[in-house]
Write a protein that holds these residues in place. Sequence first.
Motif, PDB file in Angstrom:
ATOM      1  N   GLU A  65      25.733  53.940  65.196  1.00  0.00           N
ATOM      2  CA  GLU A  65      24.605  53.742  66.124  1.00  0.00           C
ATOM      3  C   GLU A  65      24.692  54.574  67.405  1.00  0.00           C
ATOM      4  O   GLU A  65      23.822  54.464  68.266  1.00  0.00           O
ATOM      5  CB  GLU A  65      24.501  52.259  66.488  1.00  0.00           C
TER       6      GLU A  65
ATOM      7  N   ASP B 236      21.684  56.497  69.069  1.00  0.00           N
ATOM      8  CA  ASP B 236      20.614  55.817  69.796  1.00  0.00           C
ATOM      9  C   ASP B 236      20.928  55.644  71.281  1.00  0.00           C
ATOM     10  O   ASP B 236      20.074  55.175  72.047  1.00  0.00           O
ATOM     11  CB  ASP B 236      20.349  54.437  69.184  1.00  0.00           C
TER      12      ASP B 236
ATOM     13  N   SER C  73      17.309  59.567  73.642  1.00  0.00           N
ATOM     14  CA  SER C  73      18.562  59.342  72.922  1.00  0.00           C
ATOM     15  C   SER C  73      19.099  60.664  72.375  1.00  0.00           C
ATOM     16  O   SER C  73      18.396  61.681  72.359  1.00  0.00           O
ATOM     17  CB  SER C  73      18.332  58.370  71.769  1.00  0.00           C
TER      18      SER C  73
ATOM     19  N   THR D 226      19.946  58.409  64.168  1.00  0.00           N
ATOM     20  CA  THR D 226      21.314  57.966  64.381  1.00  0.00           C
ATOM     21  C   THR D 226      21.960  57.701  63.029  1.00  0.00           C
ATOM     22  O   THR D 226      21.318  57.210  62.105  1.00  0.00           O
ATOM     23  CB  THR D 226      21.358  56.709  65.257  1.00  0.00           C
TER      24      THR D 226
ATOM     25  N   VAL E 115      14.500  51.874  67.240  1.00  0.00           N
ATOM     26  CA  VAL E 115      15.248  50.638  67.425  1.00  0.00           C
ATOM     27  C   VAL E 115      14.318  49.511  67.867  1.00  0.00           C
ATOM     28  O   VAL E 115      14.526  48.335  67.560  1.00  0.00           O
ATOM     29  CB  VAL E 115      16.362  50.842  68.480  1.00  0.00           C
TER      30      VAL E 115
END
Length: 439
Positions: free
Chosen positions: A94, A97, A105, A120, A337
């Motif tokens: 992750e 992100d 990001s 990601t 996300v």
Amino acid sequence: MNTLGIDIGTTSICMVVYDGEQKKILISRSAPNAFLQGGFRQDADEIVRKVQNLLKEVSGIPFDAVGISTQMHGIVYVNGKGEAVAPLYTWKEECGDLPFRGKESYAEYLSRTTGYPMYTGYGSVTHFYLQETEKIPADAQGFVDIGDYLAMRLTGSALRGVNESLAASFGGFDLKSGRFDFEAFQKAGVDIRFYPEICPWEKAAGFYEGKPVFAAVGDNQASFLGAVRNPETGISVNVGTGSQVSVFTRRLCAEAAKSGTDIRPFPGGGYLYVGASLNGGKVYERLAAFFAEVCGRFTGTEPDLFNIYEKMYDIAGQKKATDLKARPALYGRRGSVENREMSGFLGLTDENFHPADLIRSYVHGMAEELAGLYEAFPEEIKEGRNSLTASGNGLRRNALLREEVEKVFALPLIFSEYEEEAAAGAAIFAGRMVGNNGS
């Protein structure tokens, strides 16, 4: 000719010996795979040790070549001797992100500056994050995927080579030229010295006990190869830890990538168009764990998950449809996300506030996500598709999800001949390639 197929999955490692003449699996063995504590990384050398143990279990059956299928996108750094100097950063990583320079990001930055879709978990995104945060090991000479790391360890080779199926999964791969777009990477500030070489499909990575070991192929392509009987007209739905909808064609339709569709080179030529979801079998497992926790809190004894799964089927099996809507996007959506905040139930009333409705709507939501990924494919790619093949334990072991997948696709679901499709596909691939390569 017998061939050995190895599949390195996220949650398990499987090995089969495949009889190419009889088209059947002679022996199958497996071992669990797991994340290291506190994240989505795995021990690369522990994976190799587990494969070596499995090799001992099948040692009584001769084979002529080795094919490897592997989880995609992830990377492991190696030194000049071909030894791992860092854990495997898997596709679930992750770090991409996280905010880059306090703004977008890392994944968003690379997508914008390179012009390639980056998410990601993609190897290029993970590499860039580790580069910028100075976390690449000092003795690292480069990276490969875990399947090709296994090939290096089995053959004793220190050469870092990958074929197109895994190279494309890192991100920043030009499908037309079959090469990484290093110019785009350099403009974005990515250190390109760590990238592996692209090797031909038919080129052996080396030899294990005198038998050729071919460069690894992505587990998605291997599963398709091992499962789908009619590639030109079939649709593959695979549910494991994550899930994918895939179709094969020899045409390259680069515009498909703009809708979020992955285009993955297919062994021997052509492309697999893939809609990938982070919400696979793990999502249903979380629902079962919820019911187990509720039972435990009220009774003081938490039941075994296997018993919970059986009870969930019994309960929801009596409710074939519900007006309750569910969106079980527990793990979000690639590149967004925020979609986790949209996960939940809609239209809850006193009439549908029952376990049967909750479970049925939940699995229907899982199926709808897969259908939505398929609908995003270009019309020219979907034309003529008339069969639906299931693979992966997330479908094989979940009758409720199978029912809902058949509903949303309006096609009967056919299971592949082999339960371990990816390992079988790797073995089939090796059998095809050994004829081109020799020994």
